[in-house]
Motif scaffolding. Structure first.
Motif, short mmCIF file in Angstrom:
data_model
loop_
_atom_site.label_atom_id
_atom_site.label_comp_id
_atom_site.label_asym_id
_atom_site.label_seq_id
_atom_site.Cartn_x
_atom_site.Cartn_y
_atom_site.Cartn_z
N VAL A 214 39.25 45.38 20.67
CA VAL A 214 38.68 44.04 20.73
C VAL A 214 37.83 43.94 21.99
N THR A 215 36.57 43.59 21.85
CA THR A 215 35.66 43.55 23.00
C THR A 215 35.06 42.16 23.14
N PRO A 216 34.87 41.71 24.39
CA PRO A 216 34.25 40.40 24.59
C PRO A 216 32.76 40.44 24.27
N ARG A 217 32.26 39.38 23.68
CA ARG A 217 30.84 39.25 23.38
C ARG A 217 30.38 37.88 23.88
N LEU A 218 29.56 37.88 24.89
CA LEU A 218 29.07 36.63 25.45
C LEU A 218 27.62 36.43 25.03
N SER A 219 27.37 35.41 24.23
CA SER A 219 26.01 35.13 23.78
C SER A 219 25.56 33.79 24.34
N LEU A 220 24.30 33.71 24.71
CA LEU A 220 23.75 32.47 25.25
C LEU A 220 23.57 31.44 24.14
N SER A 221 23.60 30.19 24.51
CA SER A 221 23.41 29.13 23.53
C SER A 221 21.97 29.10 23.05
N THR A 222 21.77 28.48 21.91
CA THR A 222 20.43 28.36 21.31
C THR A 222 20.12 26.88 21.11
N PRO A 223 18.84 26.53 20.96
CA PRO A 223 18.48 25.12 20.73
C PRO A 223 19.17 24.51 19.51
N GLU A 224 19.44 25.34 18.49
CA GLU A 224 20.06 24.83 17.27
C GLU A 224 21.46 24.27 17.52
N GLU A 225 22.13 24.77 18.57
CA GLU A 225 23.49 24.31 18.86
C GLU A 225 23.52 22.86 19.34
N LEU A 226 22.37 22.31 19.70
CA LEU A 226 22.32 20.93 20.17
C LEU A 226 22.60 19.93 19.04
N ARG A 227 22.41 20.35 17.81
CA ARG A 227 22.53 19.43 16.69
C ARG A 227 23.94 18.85 16.57
N LEU A 228 24.96 19.69 16.77
CA LEU A 228 26.33 19.21 16.62
C LEU A 228 26.69 18.14 17.65
N PRO A 229 26.49 18.37 18.96
CA PRO A 229 26.79 17.29 19.92
C PRO A 229 25.90 16.07 19.74
N LEU A 230 24.65 16.25 19.32
CA LEU A 230 23.80 15.09 19.07
C LEU A 230 24.35 14.23 17.93
N ARG A 231 24.81 14.90 16.89
CA ARG A 231 25.37 14.16 15.75
C ARG A 231 26.57 13.34 16.19
N TRP A 232 27.48 13.97 16.93
CA TRP A 232 28.70 13.27 17.32
C TRP A 232 28.45 12.24 18.42
N THR A 233 27.44 12.47 19.25
CA THR A 233 27.06 11.43 20.22
C THR A 233 26.62 10.18 19.49
N GLY A 234 25.80 10.35 18.44
CA GLY A 234 25.34 9.21 17.66
C GLY A 234 26.47 8.49 16.95
N ILE A 235 27.43 9.25 16.42
CA ILE A 235 28.56 8.64 15.71
C ILE A 235 29.48 7.89 16.67
N LEU A 236 29.75 8.50 17.82
CA LEU A 236 30.76 7.96 18.74
C LEU A 236 30.24 6.84 19.63
N ARG A 237 28.92 6.78 19.81
CA ARG A 237 28.35 5.85 20.77
C ARG A 237 28.80 4.40 20.54
N GLU A 238 28.91 4.01 19.28
CA GLU A 238 29.25 2.62 18.99
C GLU A 238 30.76 2.36 19.06
#
Length: 244
Positions: A214-238
């Protein structure tokens, strides 16, 4: 020029740009460079529960191995006195030094899920000068005998204890894997959290097909990963008044 001032965890910031925990925020010169580049606050690298447990176990092992059989050999072990620095000491020194170096808020980060000594460490980082604490609930729920309700209850208890024992605001960094994010996040606010950080990125290991290791694999984030927190920010804000 557009006014970018905002409030995060009750702290007045020049902009919403915050340097998150990582290698850059663990070095004083880079912290100063981040401030000069426009970062409005910095989150220091996390103090990990595993670090503290490992150091404690190793020290105990050195001084208890084989009872009295090696009494003479024990005299060759180094004296652990006031000059011995643990991960906790190093972390607290970084908090104090960062506060002296920059004018922007310095947020300490604690990484753990057990109640244990986390209240103690929260008090220590507060005394060291941290403007806020980011509690990093980094846990893979892999035990089939622990239900989601039990796990969430433990996390909320921990947040409540920490928030009740320090006078600085506490933000909670979470994963997206809770069964009902709105219920859990509103629970965090009710427990005393001043903010929620979305989301943790778990380190995902890989399997080497040649060695079967088992080996560690560290990958950098991508712009597409922003969609999930944006969605939940919109849902939770209210639903919550705390910072997101």
């Amino acid at each position: 020029m557009t006014d970018l001032h905002t409030t995060y965890l009750g702290l007045r910031l020049a902009s919403p740009l915050i340097a998150s925990a990582g290698p850059l925020t663990g070095d004083l010169d880079r912290i100063a460079a981040l401030e000069a580049a426009g970062a409005a606050a910095i989150v220091l690298p996390s103090l990990f529960e595993e670090q503290i447990e490992h150091e404690t176990t190793e020290i105990d092992r050195l001084f208890t191995m084989h009872g009295d059989s090696f009494g003479e050999a024990m005299s060759y072990l180094p004296d652990i006195g006031d000059d011995y620095s643990t991960s906790v000491d190093v972390h607290l020194e970084l908090v104090t030094a960062a506060k002296a170096r920059v004018d922007i808020p310095v947020i300490a980060s604690l990484n753990g899920v057990n109640v244990g000594g986390w209240v103690k460490y929260a008090r220590l980082v507060e005394d060291a000068g941290a403007d806020a604490i980011e509690l990093n609930l980094y846990e893979v729920a892999a035990d089939p005998h622990i239900s989601g309700a039990t796990l969430e209850s433990e996390h909320l208890t921990l947040v409540g204890l920490l928030a009740g024992e320090v006078d600085i605001p506490v933000a909670v960094k979470i994963s997206p894997y809770y069964s009902s994010l709105p219920a859990f996040v509103t629970g965090l606010e009710a427990a005393g959290a001043a903010g929620v950080v979305m989301f943790n990125r778990f380190y995902l290991p890989d399997l080497d097909l040649e060695t079967l290791d088992v080996t560690p694999r560290l990958s950098l984030s991508t712009p597409e990963e922003l969609r999930l927190p944006l969605r939940w920010t919109g849902i939770l804000r209210e639903h919550v008044a705390m910072s997101i």
